[in-house]
Design an enzyme around this catalytic site. Sequence first.
Site, PDB file in Angstrom:
ATOM      1  N   ASP A  73       0.814  -1.225   0.000  1.00 20.44           N
ATOM      2  CA  ASP A  73       0.000   0.000   0.000  1.00 20.44           C
ATOM      3  C   ASP A  73       0.844   1.271   0.000  1.00 20.44           C
ATOM      4  OD1 ASP A  73      -2.182  -1.680   0.116  1.00 20.44           O
ATOM      5  OD2 ASP A  73      -2.274  -1.600   2.310  1.00 20.44           O
ATOM      6  N   HIS A 131      -4.854  -1.684  -5.578  1.00 18.23           N
ATOM      7  CA  HIS A 131      -4.010  -0.621  -6.140  1.00 18.23           C
ATOM      8  C   HIS A 131      -4.912   0.529  -6.594  1.00 18.23           C
ATOM      9  CE1 HIS A 131      -0.542  -3.666  -7.090  1.00 18.23           C
ATOM     10  NE2 HIS A 131      -0.866  -3.616  -5.810  1.00 18.23           N
TER      11      HIS A 131
HETATM   12  P1  GDP Z   1      -0.735   0.277  -3.548  1.00 19.02           P
HETATM   13  O1  GDP Z   1      -1.321  -0.977  -3.018  1.00 19.02           O
HETATM   14  O2  GDP Z   1       0.744   0.358  -3.333  1.00 19.02           O
HETATM   15  O3  GDP Z   1      -1.106   0.558  -4.976  1.00 19.02           O
HETATM   16  O4  GDP Z   1      -1.326   1.463  -2.673  1.00 19.02           O
HETATM   17  P2  GDP Z   1      -2.879   1.658  -2.245  1.00 19.02           P
HETATM   18  O5  GDP Z   1      -3.619   2.166  -3.409  1.00 19.02           O
HETATM   19  O6  GDP Z   1      -3.379   0.449  -1.547  1.00 19.02           O
HETATM   20  O7  GDP Z   1      -2.706   2.754  -1.120  1.00 19.02           O
HETATM   21  C1  GDP Z   1      -2.110   3.976  -1.389  1.00 19.02           C
HETATM   22  C2  GDP Z   1      -3.080   5.064  -0.982  1.00 19.02           C
HETATM   23  O8  GDP Z   1      -2.420   6.309  -1.033  1.00 19.02           O
HETATM   24  C3  GDP Z   1      -4.265   5.210  -1.925  1.00 19.02           C
HETATM   25  O9  GDP Z   1      -5.352   5.641  -1.148  1.00 19.02           O
HETATM   26  C4  GDP Z   1      -3.819   6.295  -2.896  1.00 19.02           C
HETATM   27  O10 GDP Z   1      -4.922   7.020  -3.451  1.00 19.02           O
HETATM   28  C5  GDP Z   1      -3.035   7.177  -1.986  1.00 19.02           C
HETATM   29  N1  GDP Z   1      -1.908   7.906  -2.594  1.00 19.02           N
HETATM   30  C6  GDP Z   1      -0.936   7.446  -3.427  1.00 19.02           C
HETATM   31  N2  GDP Z   1      -0.004   8.396  -3.630  1.00 19.02           N
HETATM   32  C7  GDP Z   1      -0.392   9.478  -2.928  1.00 19.02           C
HETATM   33  C8  GDP Z   1       0.173  10.764  -2.692  1.00 19.02           C
HETATM   34  O11 GDP Z   1       1.232  11.107  -3.187  1.00 19.02           O
HETATM   35  N3  GDP Z   1      -0.528  11.592  -1.860  1.00 19.02           N
HETATM   36  C9  GDP Z   1      -1.724  11.247  -1.284  1.00 19.02           C
HETATM   37  N4  GDP Z   1      -2.333  12.111  -0.494  1.00 19.02           N
HETATM   38  N5  GDP Z   1      -2.264  10.049  -1.485  1.00 19.02           N
HETATM   39  C10 GDP Z   1      -1.604   9.161  -2.276  1.00 19.02           C
HETATM   40  P1  IMO Z   2      -1.049  -4.250  -2.182  1.00 19.51           P
HETATM   41  O1  IMO Z   2      -0.618  -4.876  -3.480  1.00 19.51           O
HETATM   42  C1  IMO Z   2      -1.161  -4.586   2.149  1.00 19.51           C
HETATM   43  C2  IMO Z   2      -1.115  -8.643   3.779  1.00 19.51           C
HETATM   44  C3  IMO Z   2      -2.298  -9.136   4.575  1.00 19.51           C
HETATM   45  C4  IMO Z   2      -1.575 -10.091   5.534  1.00 19.51           C
HETATM   46  C5  IMO Z   2      -0.499 -10.716   4.644  1.00 19.51           C
HETATM   47  C6  IMO Z   2      -0.876 -12.063   4.035  1.00 19.51           C
HETATM   48  O2  IMO Z   2      -2.294  -3.465  -2.280  1.00 19.51           O
HETATM   49  O3  IMO Z   2       0.113  -3.533  -1.546  1.00 19.51           O
HETATM   50  P2  IMO Z   2      -2.527 -12.727   2.047  1.00 19.51           P
HETATM   51  O4  IMO Z   2      -3.985 -12.432   1.836  1.00 19.51           O
HETATM   52  O5  IMO Z   2      -1.619 -12.208   0.999  1.00 19.51           O
HETATM   53  O6  IMO Z   2      -2.281 -14.193   2.336  1.00 19.51           O
HETATM   54  O7  IMO Z   2      -2.175 -11.959   3.434  1.00 19.51           O
HETATM   55  O8  IMO Z   2      -0.257  -9.770   3.620  1.00 19.51           O
HETATM   56  N1  IMO Z   2      -1.431  -8.153   2.422  1.00 19.51           N
HETATM   57  C7  IMO Z   2      -1.395  -6.855   2.070  1.00 19.51           C
HETATM   58  N2  IMO Z   2      -1.169  -5.756   2.813  1.00 19.51           N
HETATM   59  N3  IMO Z   2      -1.340  -4.466   0.815  1.00 19.51           N
HETATM   60  C8  IMO Z   2      -1.514  -5.569   0.048  1.00 19.51           C
HETATM   61  O9  IMO Z   2      -1.482  -5.523  -1.286  1.00 19.51           O
HETATM   62  C9  IMO Z   2      -1.609  -6.837   0.676  1.00 19.51           C
HETATM   63  N4  IMO Z   2      -1.783  -8.109   0.241  1.00 19.51           N
HETATM   64  C10 IMO Z   2      -1.678  -8.898   1.313  1.00 19.51           C
HETATM   65  O10 IMO Z   2      -2.939  -8.090   5.255  1.00 19.51           O
HETATM   66  O11 IMO Z   2      -0.897  -9.366   6.522  1.00 19.51           O
HETATM   67 MG    MG Z   3      -2.876  -1.569  -1.783  1.00 17.40          MG
END
Ligand code: GDP
Ligand code: IMO
Ligand code: MG
Length: 424
Positions: free
Chosen positions: A13, A41
């Site tokens: 994340d 994502h």
């Molecule tokens: P990922 O799993 O790595 O793709 O990340 P996620 O989408 O799960 O979580 C990243 C969060 O941060 C999301 O809510 C995005 O909209 C937000 N985000 C990403 N880059 C930025 C940034 O530069 N600033 C802010 N405020 N939010 C961001």
């Molecule tokens: P993105 O791609 C954050 C975490 C789960 C748990 C561990 C194992 O959005 O960064 P799983 O379901 O994979 O067997 O769970 O990994 N986890 C994540 N945490 N972002 C993710 O994906 C995750 N995918 C799995 O919370 O701790």
């Molecule tokens: Mg994510």
Amino acid sequence: MSVTVLVGAQFGDEGKGKIVDYLAKDMDMVVRFQGGDNAGHTVVNDKGSFKLHLVPCGIFKDGCKALANTGMVINPDELMKELAEIEKGGVDTSLMYISSRAVILMPYHIALDSASERSGRTGIGTTKRGIGYAYADRARRNALRFENLLDLEYCRKRVEAIMPTVNAELEAKGCETFSVENIMAKVSVWAEKLSKRIVEPVSFVNKAIARGEKLLFEGQLGAMKDIDLGIYPYVTSSNPVAAYAAVSGGFPVSKIDEIVGVMKAFSSAVGDGPFPTEMDDEQSGGFRGTGNQIDDEFGARTGRARRLGWLDLPIVKFAATVNGFTSIAVCKIDKLDTYEKIKVCTGYKLNGELIDYMPSATDLYKVEPVYEVMDGWLTSTRDVREYDKLPANAKKYIELIEKYSGVPVKYIGVGPAHDEIIVR
Ligand code: GDP
Ligand code: IMO
Ligand code: MG
């Protein structure tokens, strides 16, 4: 540059979706290479706001191929649902492909994962999407792969061979069992809807590389949750590190030109496990938000409130070491805009001694983080688009990351949307 791999540098994340969406403008193909719909994502662009789980974030760029490659465990029902949602937003998905070697994640994998999570002894806070069980079936050669959707007669034989073992395990965990007909009914729907997207992946990828196309490999999760290198057992069941893009993709590691590590300006994690810089809810309220904004800190997959903490540089350095980052993208610098003082962890003490390696999960629970306290910048960075226009203390923050990790920071996120980015 022909092959770029982008991976998470912390616990997942980090903002990978946003950076992939940005980099996709120059790409011919974006490829997911591990994980499944445990991913969430987030992409905010001119087509809308999306949380993608299986579809590579390059899908929004016209003419860009999107490949769910070998190394992934794919729930076909979720994939069809996600494609339908994206299409509803007016996005063309005709260039979305699936590797014939990708594993099919089955309904019973989800049932088994959920049952394990309910048990106090085996739960680690997974996403309950069946990921670990699908990978376990791959390892014990009991998985179906997308190639099996192309030969239903052979597929039925495989299902007949697999189901007694699966059902014994389901019964032992108190779950409902599945008949061969239950599974074959699903298989025939998946075959009808998805067969046209299935490709032989090794030639598909290697031919694209040979043609000089630009490929971006999109990692899921982050280095700390790698099954071999992360905080075992609180990890996922795949390798979210750059080299795995080549291993699963069937091309030489030497073909990788760039490796982008994506990190957040602070730390977050979902699920159990050690988290040295974790803050309590009261302290971390400024990072989390209420859940009303797209960038509030709630899981994009499960909606769980993320655990939050200050930036942990030993983790970023570890991720840089195991991945070989050629550049770093720092997301969410704007979330630090209102802090008068910002703490950054620059080392760990274990049993009173500074250590220079990433310890196992057991020891990571015991470490004492060593903090540097920096002055904040107390001004909004949301509208900044040039590095030189960032407040001096924000630049110091970025430069500390560079100094500590030894990697240049090339991208800085200042908001969730596509163009809220500084490129150096
Ligand atoms: P990922 O799993 O790595 O793709 O990340 P996620 O989408 O799960 O979580 C990243 C969060 O941060 C999301 O809510 C995005 O909209 C937000 N985000 C990403 N880059 C930025 C940034 O530069 N600033 C802010 N405020 N939010 C961001
Ligand atoms: P993105 O791609 C954050 C975490 C789960 C748990 C561990 C194992 O959005 O960064 P799983 O379901 O994979 O067997 O769970 O990994 N986890 C994540 N945490 N972002 C993710 O994906 C995750 N995918 C799995 O919370 O701790
Ligand atoms: Mg994510």
